[in-house]
Scaffold this active site. Structure first.
Site, short mmCIF file in Angstrom:
data_model
loop_
_atom_site.label_atom_id
_atom_site.label_comp_id
_atom_site.label_asym_id
_atom_site.label_seq_id
_atom_site.Cartn_x
_atom_site.Cartn_y
_atom_site.Cartn_z
N SER A 119 26.42 -44.75 35.41
CA SER A 119 25.90 -45.10 34.08
C SER A 119 26.60 -46.29 33.43
O SER A 119 26.19 -46.73 32.34
CB SER A 119 25.98 -43.90 33.14
OG SER A 119 24.90 -43.02 33.39
N LYS B 79 24.41 -49.13 32.28
CA LYS B 79 23.78 -49.26 30.96
C LYS B 79 24.38 -50.39 30.13
O LYS B 79 23.79 -50.79 29.13
CB LYS B 79 23.83 -47.93 30.21
CG LYS B 79 22.99 -46.83 30.90
CD LYS B 79 23.03 -45.52 30.14
CE LYS B 79 22.12 -44.47 30.77
NZ LYS B 79 22.71 -43.77 31.92
N SER C 25 24.56 -41.70 26.66
CA SER C 25 24.14 -42.12 28.00
C SER C 25 22.79 -41.51 28.37
O SER C 25 22.54 -41.16 29.53
CB SER C 25 25.19 -41.75 29.05
OG SER C 25 25.04 -42.52 30.22
N LYS D 76 31.75 -47.77 28.14
CA LYS D 76 30.75 -47.01 28.88
C LYS D 76 31.36 -46.25 30.05
O LYS D 76 32.11 -46.81 30.86
CB LYS D 76 29.65 -47.95 29.42
CG LYS D 76 28.42 -47.20 29.87
CD LYS D 76 27.67 -46.60 28.71
CE LYS D 76 26.73 -45.48 29.11
NZ LYS D 76 27.42 -44.24 29.51
#
Length: 424
Positions: free
Chosen positions: A53, A56, A117, A242
């Protein structure tokens, strides 16, 4: 004995010694100072690995870019496709449940993606901007190339596996593959994101928020970045960025924190647990903030000795002063004055008149005097623009004529002097 004592009291710690003592338990690692891109620690930084993730960050970048370009607005509403809806209902994944054919603002979907997320929300944004997720992935790879992310390979907007996407992602039904990036390129992407769209941190720093509190599926979004205030691994100054996790990627984290005017960006990839990715990040931040300080080594307007002007043959002034456009501020080990040397690399030997103030003429190159220095994410050297300090108008024909006459007689005089010298 005297020489030994002098060496002890004048010793300046070397980066390599401190790094050698820093044991980071992760497959690949990097830490940089955000403004300059100076690398403060690295390990397997160029190895391309699954990023889960952390993908992202690129989706966030493209959302901010679309807003900046006026293609979408934060309050624009978009309708949720069946694909985005189906993924959003899988609570084994990180998600906020979305309504099939429901409408949500860009702001709502972005917050769900950045804080929690949320994968379905991410797909909805990708479809809004790209038309389809497949088209959005093309945009991701094109942007990666533009930003110089040489290790990048994006196959979807979320970082999920194709199995998690139930075969409905851009790869199709039977394909396999994950998004790939090196630790260094993760740091570069994070740096671009923070520098170009600093508002990204105002969302990334939110520890907890309720998604659609009065909607059909209200859900409390607890930020996966547990280094934020009140989330268990709190670290002073952390405000992004992130996390990521898949079986192939392990537990990874691109973090950022600011203390005493210095912002650090850290990346740890393929750690073995959620706790480990934050523990290893803490080691990096502790090392960075206790070992380095940012210093202005060269002010704006700095002039290199012997190269303070450039010729303007047909200008009212025959030369113009040149200097650095911006101050050079870089992190240096605490107690060390200036471990860098500088040189100029000019594009031209002379300028054509007329020329404006702050015309770019080249760069000042900043390079460490230490042979084993890690350099910057941009390379072994740092560049800062060198520009003209004032405008220069073009000389009129009368001035140019007299200059020509002066040069002619000056040449004759020089020839005569040389001839006389030859006689004697």
């Amino acid at each position: 004995m005297f020489a030994l004592l002098c060496s002890i009291f004048t010793y300046q710690p070397k980066l390599t010694f401190a790094q050698g003592a820093l044991d980071i338990q992760a497959e690949a690692v990097i830490m940089i100072e955000a403004d300059s891109g100076k690398i403060l620690f690295q390990k397997n930084q160029d190895t391309a690995l699954p990023i889960a993730s952390m993908t992202k960050m690129m989706t966030e970048y493209l959302v901010h870019e679309a807003v900046k370009q006026g293609k979408i607005k934060w309050d624009r509403k978009t309708t949720i496709s069946e694909y985005a809806y189906e993924i959003s209902q899988d609570r084994q994944l990180s998600n906020v449940p979305l309504e099939n054919q429901g409408t949500y603002t860009v702001q709502e979907l972005y917050e769900a993606m950045a804080i929690y997320s949320a994968n379905g929300a991410t797909i909805a944004l990708a479809e809004l901007i790209g038309g389809t997720e497949a088209n959005f992935v093309k945009m991701m790879n094109a942007k990666a190339k533009e930003l110089g992310l040489t290790s990048a390979k994006f196959v979807n907007s979320t970082g999920l596996t194709n199995e998690d996407l139930k075969g409905k992602g851009p790869l199709g039904e039977n394909a396999t593959g994950e998004n790939i990036l090196s630790a260094k390129d993760c740091a570069v992407l994070a740096r671009y994101l923070i520098k170009e769209y600093p508002d990204v941190l105002s969302t990334a720093a939110i520890p907890v928020k309720i998604f659609r509190e009065n909607g059909k599926y209200p859900i409390t979004m607890i930020n996966w970045n547990k280094m934020l205030p009140g989330l268990g691994y709190t670290y002073t100054g952390v405000d992004g960025l992130k996390t990521g996790h898949t079986s192939a990627a392990g537990y990874c984290f691109t973090g950022t924190a600011e203390q005493n005017g210095m912002r650090l960006i850290t990346v740890v990839m393929k750690t073995n647990s959620e706790a480990a990715r934050f523990a290893e990040t803490k080691k990096l931040l502790d090392y960075g903030f206790t070992t380095y300080e940012v210093k202005e080594l060269y002010p704006a307007g700095y002039q290199l000795k012997g190269k303070k002007t450039i010729s303007v043959p047909k200008g009212k002034d025959k030369e113009v002063s040149i200097a650095t456009k911006k101050a050079v501020v870089v992190p240096v080990p605490i107690g060390v004055k200036n471990p860098y040397k500088v040189s100029y690399k000019l594009n031209k030997k002379e300028l054509e008149a007329p020329t404006k103030k702050e015309t770019k003429v080249g760069y000042m190159i900043i390079k460490s005097t230490e042979a084993d220095d890690a350099g910057f994410v941009s390379g072994s050297e740092l560049k800062t623009e060198v520009v003209t300090k004032k405008s220069v108008e073009k000389a009129n024909w009368f001035i140019l004529m007299f200059r020509g006459i002066g040069s002619f007689f000056g040449g004759l005089w020089s020839s005569a002097v040389d001839a006389i010298k030859g006689i004697f």
